[in-house]
Design a protein around this motif. Structure first.
Motif, PDB file in Angstrom:
ATOM      1  N   ASP A   5      -8.759 -15.273   7.845  1.00 38.02           N
ATOM      2  CA  ASP A   5      -7.918 -15.959   8.817  1.00 38.02           C
ATOM      3  C   ASP A   5      -8.352 -15.700  10.264  1.00 38.02           C
ATOM      4  O   ASP A   5      -7.588 -15.908  11.182  1.00 38.02           O
ATOM      5  N   GLN A  22      -3.253 -22.587  11.492  1.00 39.21           N
ATOM      6  CA  GLN A  22      -3.554 -21.527  10.514  1.00 39.21           C
ATOM      7  C   GLN A  22      -2.630 -20.328  10.703  1.00 39.21           C
ATOM      8  O   GLN A  22      -2.128 -19.752   9.743  1.00 39.21           O
ATOM      9  N   ASP A  25       0.801 -21.263   9.433  1.00 33.80           N
ATOM     10  CA  ASP A  25       0.815 -21.287   7.965  1.00 33.80           C
ATOM     11  C   ASP A  25       0.832 -19.867   7.391  1.00 33.80           C
ATOM     12  O   ASP A  25       1.568 -19.568   6.445  1.00 33.80           O
ATOM     13  N   LEU A  26       0.034 -19.009   7.975  1.00 35.95           N
ATOM     14  CA  LEU A  26      -0.008 -17.623   7.510  1.00 35.95           C
ATOM     15  C   LEU A  26       1.336 -16.938   7.736  1.00 35.95           C
ATOM     16  O   LEU A  26       1.851 -16.236   6.852  1.00 35.95           O
ATOM     17  N   THR A  27       1.937 -17.176   8.891  1.00 30.33           N
ATOM     18  CA  THR A  27       3.240 -16.586   9.193  1.00 30.33           C
ATOM     19  C   THR A  27       4.305 -17.100   8.237  1.00 30.33           C
ATOM     20  O   THR A  27       5.125 -16.321   7.726  1.00 30.33           O
ATOM     21  N   ARG A  28       4.281 -18.399   7.941  1.00 28.10           N
ATOM     22  CA  ARG A  28       5.231 -18.975   6.974  1.00 28.10           C
ATOM     23  C   ARG A  28       5.069 -18.348   5.593  1.00 28.10           C
ATOM     24  O   ARG A  28       6.045 -18.035   4.922  1.00 28.10           O
ATOM     25  N   GLN A  29       3.833 -18.188   5.166  1.00 25.77           N
ATOM     26  CA  GLN A  29       3.564 -17.600   3.853  1.00 25.77           C
ATOM     27  C   GLN A  29       4.070 -16.155   3.787  1.00 25.77           C
ATOM     28  O   GLN A  29       4.721 -15.755   2.821  1.00 25.77           O
ATOM     29  N   GLU A  30       3.790 -15.365   4.812  1.00 30.06           N
ATOM     30  CA  GLU A  30       4.260 -13.980   4.844  1.00 30.06           C
ATOM     31  C   GLU A  30       5.787 -13.925   4.866  1.00 30.06           C
ATOM     32  O   GLU A  30       6.390 -13.083   4.190  1.00 30.06           O
ATOM     33  N   ALA A  32       7.859 -16.177   3.667  1.00 33.21           N
ATOM     34  CA  ALA A  32       8.355 -16.576   2.342  1.00 33.21           C
ATOM     35  C   ALA A  32       8.258 -15.415   1.350  1.00 33.21           C
ATOM     36  O   ALA A  32       9.187 -15.183   0.559  1.00 33.21           O
ATOM     37  N   GLU A  33       7.164 -14.682   1.395  1.00 32.32           N
ATOM     38  CA  GLU A  33       7.005 -13.525   0.502  1.00 32.32           C
ATOM     39  C   GLU A  33       8.043 -12.447   0.817  1.00 32.32           C
ATOM     40  O   GLU A  33       8.621 -11.846  -0.091  1.00 32.32           O
TER      41      GLU A  33
END
Length: 113
Positions: A5, A22, A25-30, A32-33
């Motif tokens: 990234d 990017q 998107d990475l922040t959203r993924q983290e 969500a986890e």
């Protein structure tokens, strides 16, 4: 940020639109986890049910092992009791508690005489 990234721009340059996408998107993924992990941790009812299910399964297995060690004539009479006790453990537990309370009452009454 991970190696995959990394930003493609020079650090002194402002980030490009692609870099910002990017990063978002990475922040959203983290996020969500993190929310999923917190949700699972906060779901006490599901955790308790999972533990209770595991303990009930273990109890059934132990009961079956004990019945299998008995002679056949005894095992045929004991197996329905063990099966009933492991399927609905509250019934034998309540019976045991009631028995102990009656026994305590009788012993206190006998000691008072």
């Amino acid at each position: 940020m991970t190696d995959n990234d990394e930003r493609l721009t020079i650090p002194a340059q402002p980030p490009t639109d692609e870099d910002l996408r990017q990063d978002a998107d990475l922040t959203r993924q983290e996020l969500a986890e993190t929310v999923a992990a917190l949700g699972e941790k906060a779901d006490v009812k599901a955790r308790v049910q999972r533990v209770a299910h595991d303990k009930a399964k273990e109890l059934r297995q132990r009961g079956d092992e004990l019945v299998d060690k008995l002679p056949d004539s005894v095992a045929t009479r004991v197996r329905p009791v063990v099966t009933g006790a492991t399927n609905k453990p509250m019934i034998p537990l309540a019976t045991l508690i009631a028995f102990l309370l009656v026994l305590r009452f009788l012993l206190k009454r006998r000691a008072a005489r």
